[in-house]
Structure formats: C-alpha cells, structure tokens
Design a protein around this motif. Structure first.
Motif, PDB file in Angstrom:
ATOM      1  N   SER A   1       0.823  -1.198   0.000  1.00  0.00           N
ATOM      2  CA  SER A   1       0.000   0.000   0.000  1.00  0.00           C
ATOM      3  C   SER A   1       0.859   1.251   0.000  1.00  0.00           C
ATOM      4  N   ALA A   2       2.103   1.127   0.483  1.00  0.00           N
ATOM      5  CA  ALA A   2       2.953   2.300   0.547  1.00  0.00           C
ATOM      6  C   ALA A   2       3.587   2.621  -0.796  1.00  0.00           C
ATOM      7  N   THR A   3       3.371   1.764  -1.805  1.00  0.00           N
ATOM      8  CA  THR A   3       3.939   2.066  -3.131  1.00  0.00           C
ATOM      9  C   THR A   3       3.185   3.216  -3.776  1.00  0.00           C
ATOM     10  N   ARG A   4       3.718   3.659  -4.904  1.00  0.00           N
ATOM     11  CA  ARG A   4       3.286   4.928  -5.448  1.00  0.00           C
ATOM     12  C   ARG A   4       1.813   5.049  -5.801  1.00  0.00           C
ATOM     13  N   HIS A   5       1.153   3.974  -6.207  1.00  0.00           N
ATOM     14  CA  HIS A   5      -0.237   4.170  -6.615  1.00  0.00           C
ATOM     15  C   HIS A   5      -1.175   3.981  -5.436  1.00  0.00           C
ATOM     16  N   ALA A   6      -2.023   4.955  -5.259  1.00  0.00           N
ATOM     17  CA  ALA A   6      -2.970   4.921  -4.136  1.00  0.00           C
ATOM     18  C   ALA A   6      -4.252   4.245  -4.565  1.00  0.00           C
ATOM     19  N   SER A   7      -5.113   3.957  -3.602  1.00  0.00           N
ATOM     20  CA  SER A   7      -6.367   3.286  -3.939  1.00  0.00           C
ATOM     21  C   SER A   7      -7.290   4.260  -4.642  1.00  0.00           C
ATOM     22  N   THR A   8      -8.154   3.720  -5.487  1.00  0.00           N
ATOM     23  CA  THR A   8      -8.976   4.580  -6.336  1.00  0.00           C
ATOM     24  C   THR A   8     -10.004   5.366  -5.531  1.00  0.00           C
ATOM     25  N   GLU A   9     -10.518   4.776  -4.453  1.00  0.00           N
ATOM     26  CA  GLU A   9     -11.584   5.471  -3.712  1.00  0.00           C
ATOM     27  C   GLU A   9     -11.055   6.762  -3.103  1.00  0.00           C
ATOM     28  N   ALA A  10      -9.811   6.694  -2.600  1.00  0.00           N
ATOM     29  CA  ALA A  10      -9.278   7.876  -1.897  1.00  0.00           C
ATOM     30  C   ALA A  10      -9.090   9.051  -2.832  1.00  0.00           C
ATOM     31  N   THR A  11      -8.747   8.767  -4.095  1.00  0.00           N
ATOM     32  CA  THR A  11      -8.403   9.881  -4.987  1.00  0.00           C
ATOM     33  C   THR A  11      -9.553  10.324  -5.876  1.00  0.00           C
TER      34      THR A  11
ATOM     35  N   ARG B   1      -5.867  11.257 -10.969  1.00  0.00           N
ATOM     36  CA  ARG B   1      -5.984   9.858 -11.369  1.00  0.00           C
ATOM     37  C   ARG B   1      -4.783   9.082 -10.866  1.00  0.00           C
ATOM     38  N   THR B   2      -5.043   7.848 -10.465  1.00  0.00           N
ATOM     39  CA  THR B   2      -3.945   7.011  -9.994  1.00  0.00           C
ATOM     40  C   THR B   2      -3.160   6.486 -11.189  1.00  0.00           C
ATOM     41  N   ALA B   3      -1.984   5.965 -10.882  1.00  0.00           N
ATOM     42  CA  ALA B   3      -1.158   5.387 -11.936  1.00  0.00           C
ATOM     43  C   ALA B   3      -1.894   4.257 -12.637  1.00  0.00           C
ATOM     44  N   TYR B   4      -2.656   3.497 -11.854  1.00  0.00           N
ATOM     45  CA  TYR B   4      -3.375   2.353 -12.435  1.00  0.00           C
ATOM     46  C   TYR B   4      -4.419   2.818 -13.434  1.00  0.00           C
ATOM     47  N   GLU B   5      -5.138   3.896 -13.080  1.00  0.00           N
ATOM     48  CA  GLU B   5      -6.153   4.408 -13.996  1.00  0.00           C
ATOM     49  C   GLU B   5      -5.520   4.954 -15.266  1.00  0.00           C
ATOM     50  N   GLU B   6      -4.398   5.651 -15.083  1.00  0.00           N
ATOM     51  CA  GLU B   6      -3.666   6.160 -16.251  1.00  0.00           C
ATOM     52  C   GLU B   6      -3.228   5.006 -17.148  1.00  0.00           C
ATOM     53  N   ALA B   7      -2.725   3.939 -16.487  1.00  0.00           N
ATOM     54  CA  ALA B   7      -2.276   2.766 -17.240  1.00  0.00           C
ATOM     55  C   ALA B   7      -3.426   2.199 -18.068  1.00  0.00           C
ATOM     56  N   LEU B   8      -4.586   2.056 -17.409  1.00  0.00           N
ATOM     57  CA  LEU B   8      -5.745   1.487 -18.112  1.00  0.00           C
ATOM     58  C   LEU B   8      -6.144   2.350 -19.302  1.00  0.00           C
ATOM     59  N   SER B   9      -6.112   3.679 -19.111  1.00  0.00           N
ATOM     60  CA  SER B   9      -6.548   4.535 -20.219  1.00  0.00           C
ATOM     61  C   SER B   9      -5.555   4.476 -21.372  1.00  0.00           C
ATOM     62  N   LEU B  10      -4.256   4.397 -21.049  1.00  0.00           N
ATOM     63  CA  LEU B  10      -3.272   4.294 -22.131  1.00  0.00           C
ATOM     64  C   LEU B  10      -3.444   2.986 -22.900  1.00  0.00           C
ATOM     65  N   ILE B  11      -3.692   1.910 -22.145  1.00  0.00           N
ATOM     66  CA  ILE B  11      -3.897   0.606 -22.793  1.00  0.00           C
ATOM     67  C   ILE B  11      -5.115   0.681 -23.712  1.00  0.00           C
ATOM     68  N   GLU B  12      -6.139   1.383 -23.241  1.00  0.00           N
ATOM     69  CA  GLU B  12      -7.361   1.533 -24.025  1.00  0.00           C
ATOM     70  C   GLU B  12      -7.086   2.295 -25.322  1.00  0.00           C
ATOM     71  N   VAL B  13      -6.320   3.371 -25.200  1.00  0.00           N
ATOM     72  CA  VAL B  13      -5.971   4.181 -26.376  1.00  0.00           C
ATOM     73  C   VAL B  13      -5.207   3.349 -27.392  1.00  0.00           C
TER      74      VAL B  13
END
Lengths: 151, 372
Positions: free
Chosen positions: B24-34, B40-52
């Motif tokens: 949990s201490a790694t760079r990407h935070a949970s989606t609910e908190a942000t 946007r979290t790193a994970y959300e950014e990752a998903l959107s790039l993959i989608e693009v």
C-alpha cells in the motif's frame, strides 16, 4: 523488518571488518598467505564474499489485486516508452524522406547548389561570450539586462 | 524513520495487514481515496493508455482486413506471399491489442483461456516455449531419445501431455512411472479391440478391469484442423538374436484431427492397438516415448500406414516413408515390477521372459579341487 535489515547489515559489517583486518596483516606481495594463522586468508575471504552471501527474501511481495495493478502499470509504462520511441523514429524517417526527396530534386536542378547543400561549414567557431567557471558568483550579481553585440 | 513513513502511508489508506503494508505504501494509491480529489492514480492512467493503444490497433486491424479482402479478390502471382504477410500482421494486431488487458492476463493465469481468441493462443504458446519445452528438450537429449527416435535439432511446436489415471498433472517428461499406473489407467477398452479378450478372463474377478489408453492432449496453436499421427514406441525392447535393443511399437494411430480448440486425441484410425508398457525383468529401464507427427501437406493428407509386426520397428524410417513431420514428443521411463508379470499373464498371454547376462566363457583351465 528493521531487525532483519540490522542483522544483514551486521553480517556485511563483519565481513568488511575481516577485510580491513586482513589488509592490515597482509604481506607486501600479491601472493595470498597460505597459513591460516592470521585468520581468514584473502582468497578464502573473497570466496566467502562472492559465494556465501546470505540468502535474502525479496523485500516486497505483492499478491492478488496489488500485483495485478503493479503489472498493469509496468506494462503500460513500457508501452508508453515504446510508443514514444516509435513516434520519434517515425518523425525522423519522415524528415529523412523529405530531405532525401528535396536533395534528389536539387541534384537534378543544379549541380553547384547541390554540392553546396551537401557540404557543412568548415569554419571553426568558438563562443565569444563563454563564461569561465568560478567558485563564487560575481559580487555584482546576475546581469539581467545584458544584450549581446550583433556585428 | 522508515517505519514512521510506512505507518503514515498505511493510515492514509485505512487499516491494512502487515505484509501488504509495503504494497500500500507504493506509489499508486487506492482509487476510492483519490476520486474526490480529481487526480488519477497510476493504475487508472495505465488502463486509459492501454485503451488508447487498443483502439489504435483495432483501427489498423480494420484497414488490414480491408486489404486482405482486396488481395483475396485479385489473382496475382504474389497473392499467397502477400496474404501470409497480411495474416501475420493481422494476428499480431489482434494479439497486441488485448495483450496488456489485465482481465485477460488474469484469466490466463487462472487457466481460464479460450483457444479461439488469438491472445490466449499466443500466451499459451509463449508459456509452452518458455518452461515445458526447455525441460522437455533437456530430458529428451539427456535420455538420448533424440538420436534414437527423433531427428537432431527437432524443436517441438506442439505440447504433448499424457494424462495417467491417479496422477494429478500430465506426465513430466522422463520421470519414472509404475507399470501398474499405466496398466490400470488403461482400464477401459475404448472402441477397437485388442486381440486378447481380457473381459472373459476377468469375468467375475474384477469388475472394471478393461484396458484404457492414456488420455493424450496435444496442445497446438493452429485454428485449422490438421491430421496427426501418434506413435507410442519403446526403443529399449531387448533383441536377443542380435544381442542388442530394438524398437517395439505399443500404439500407432493415424489421421487424428487436432486443432487449437480440439486438442484431445479422439478418433483417428488405429493401425496398432494399444498395448500397455511391459518392461522385462533383467533389463534396465525402458523409455516409453509418445511422438506426435504432423501428416504431409500441413496435415491435410490422409495417411495409410501398414505395419506387419510390432517388434523390429523403426520410427524414423516409417516417418520418412510416409513423409511425417515430428511436431511433439513426451516420454516416461519404467522398470520391471510384479505388475508386469500380471500384464504378461493376463494381457499378452505370453510366458514372461527373464533376461540376464550371458554366461562368461572359462578363460583358464583350473583345478576345481585341491589335490594333495
């Protein structure tokens, strides 16, 4: 977790202390001492450092959803770098192609201009306003209103 | 210092258990908190790039499809080459558009894959090439299966998995199995009969004793149905007359249709019925090898093999004669056991041979008795 770090640090420190001790006790030449009187001989010490390092568990172990998110992010980052690289490559290729086309046309048009376009300037240039690095900044501070002389 | 930082990170995301405190201490935070903060979290950014990236590839795929239909209509001498190149590009785009999708990777790691989709086929192939194939090639060369039965430099393109009854996974190539395992698992007589009628023998004694061929699964990566020939051979059968070893064919079936979606060995023409492995007493361990050959012309031609005897078999010559290409292999080893005696008595109906070393000739004439 901290105790593990401290323990492994101690092991490394012990090995280092032995290295220092052997260095103080070592004879002048490069030959290792065959007697075990001074403790570890140097070759044995090197062998221990290389091959008998303590087995460590990976500090971070991700599982389940966190692992999946981590791997997705890693893949997306690699994908991003790949796209950037390919974009740069495409740009360069486009530039090269247009330059190549232009130069082919120029070659057909005029021989003199073509030869002139190929050659790079042979003049040796050096920046006149090059600043010598100093240890301290100037007492006058930075001159913001400086304008270079155009001649 | 580090502990305080980890604690602060943990409290930000609510209570977490000890091992995942680091996670949990790694760079990407949970989606609910942000979600409230609008970042946007790193994970959300990752998903959107993959989608693009996926959208771009699918658009490219449409263009490639159009090109394929156009090339198919015309009839130029380079048509086949163009089509193969375009199909390769199409496969590549189909795979790469979905390869980064976390859902697909999760499905694959859970074993929930659909071989019709190119992504899963690609992932499965990569998985095969990475671990099982390397081990298989190691074992195959170490146990000398390659020079004896297979051509040198063979690189398997399909994965042969032998499933024995009572064993959890497929047989690991080269491991020792017990004769009864292989014998018992051939419990049911499927379809075509063996010359000996064991049902009569076991009538009343054992209820479900019929001989079953092992479940063979040949995982391949082509969608079209190709015909395969499967050969189960023992290269270590003793040949007393020549004082050497010979190959003994235990099972030979041809014209088995296999594709990526239908990878189990079912149907096909039986040339030689299944005989359970019977390593003889006094011999060293036997290597029982199952080879999957692809029939000529990319598995489209039917093959008719006529074999008169099981002994004195030559796998390489049969393959060369009928133009069969070896594509996959798997093998296991066996050593004599008391079960082999029962196989000889019940299944083969031959008196069990026992082998040993030939007697040494007497070199010197010696007095056997001390004479005073």
């Amino acid at each position: 977790m901290l105790s593990i770090v401290r323990h492994s640090c101690q092991k490394q420190q012990n090995l280092l202390r032995q290295v220092v001790a052997v260095r103080h006790n070592s004879t002048g030449g490069a030959r290792p001492d065959n007697n075990v009187q001074n403790g570890d001989t140097r070759v044995e010490l090197i062998r221990r450092v290389l091959f008998e390092s303590p087995a460590r568990e990976p500090t971070i172990k991700l599982e389940g959803k966190a692992l999946e998110e981590h791997e997705t992010i890693e893949r997306a980052w690699k994908l991003h770098k790949m796209r950037q690289r390919e974009q740069r490559q495409q740009t360069l290729e486009r530039q090269f192609r247009s330059i190549h086309l232009a130069m082919s046309e120029l070659e057909k048009a005029s021989d003199r201009l073509f030869k002139g376009a190929i050659v790079k300037s042979r003049h040796i240039t050096y920046p006149k306003q090059a600043k010598i690095p100093t240890e301290t900044p100037s007492p006058q501070g930075w001159d913001y209103s400086y304008k270079h002389s155009t001649e | 210092m580090f502990g305080a930082w980890a604690k602060r990170a943990a409290t930000n995301h609510g209570l977490r258990s000890m091992p995942s405190r680091m996670a949990s201490a790694t760079r990407h935070a949970s989606t609910e908190a942000t979600q409230q903060s609008g970042y946007r979290t790193a994970y959300e950014e990752a998903l959107s790039l993959i989608e693009v990236d996926k959208k771009e590839r699918l658009k490219m795929l449409e263009r490639v499809d159009k090109e394929i239909t156009r090339v198919k209509k015309g009839n130029t001498p380079t048509q086949t080459a163009q089509l193969s190149a375009l199909n390769a590009v199409k496969f590549d785009l189909q795979v790469k558009s979905e390869l980064n999708d976390p859902e697909i990777r999760r499905n694959f790691s859970n074993g929930n894959l659909d071989m019709e989709r190119p992504v899963y086929r690609y992932l499965r192939q990569k998985q095969f090439e990475k671990t099982p194939r390397k081990q298989l090639l190691q074992r195959v060369s170490q146990m000398n299966v390659t020079p004896d039965l297979l051509p040198l430099g063979l690189v398997p393109t399909v994965e042969v998995n032998i499933q024995l009854k009572g064993q959890e996974g497929p047989v690991e190539p080269g491991v020792f199995t017990k004769p009864e395992q292989v014998y018992k698992e051939k419990e049911k007589l499927v379809g075509g009969g063996i010359n000996y009628s064991i049902e009569e023998h076991y009538n009343g004694k054992m209820e479900n004793t019929t001989i079953e061929v092992p479940k063979v699964d040949v995982t391949n990566f082509h969608t079209d149905k190709r015909l395969y020939t499967l050969l189960f051979v023992d290269p270590d059968s003793p040949d007393v007359a020549n004082k050497t070893y010979q190959q003994h064919c235990h099972w030979l079936i041809t014209n088995v249709p296999l594709s990526a979606t239908e990878s189990t060995v079912v149907g096909g023409d039986t040339v030689l019925d299944y005989v359970p492995p019977h390593p003889q007493k006094g011999t060293k361990y036997h290597r029982y090898t199952l080879i999957a050959y692809e029939q000529p012309n990319n598995g489209s031609e039917k093959v008719d093999i006529k074999v008169d005897k099981r002994e004195g078999f030559d796998a390489k010559s049969i393959a060369a004669q009928h133009n069969l290409q070896p594509r996959g292999v798997s093998f296991f080893r066996q050593v004599w056991d008391e079960t082999v005696t029962s196989i000889y008595n019940d299944v083969l109906r031959i008196p069990e041979p026992v082998y040993g070393k030939p007697p040494k000739p007497q070199r010197y004439i010696r007095r056997a008795v001390y004479i005073q």
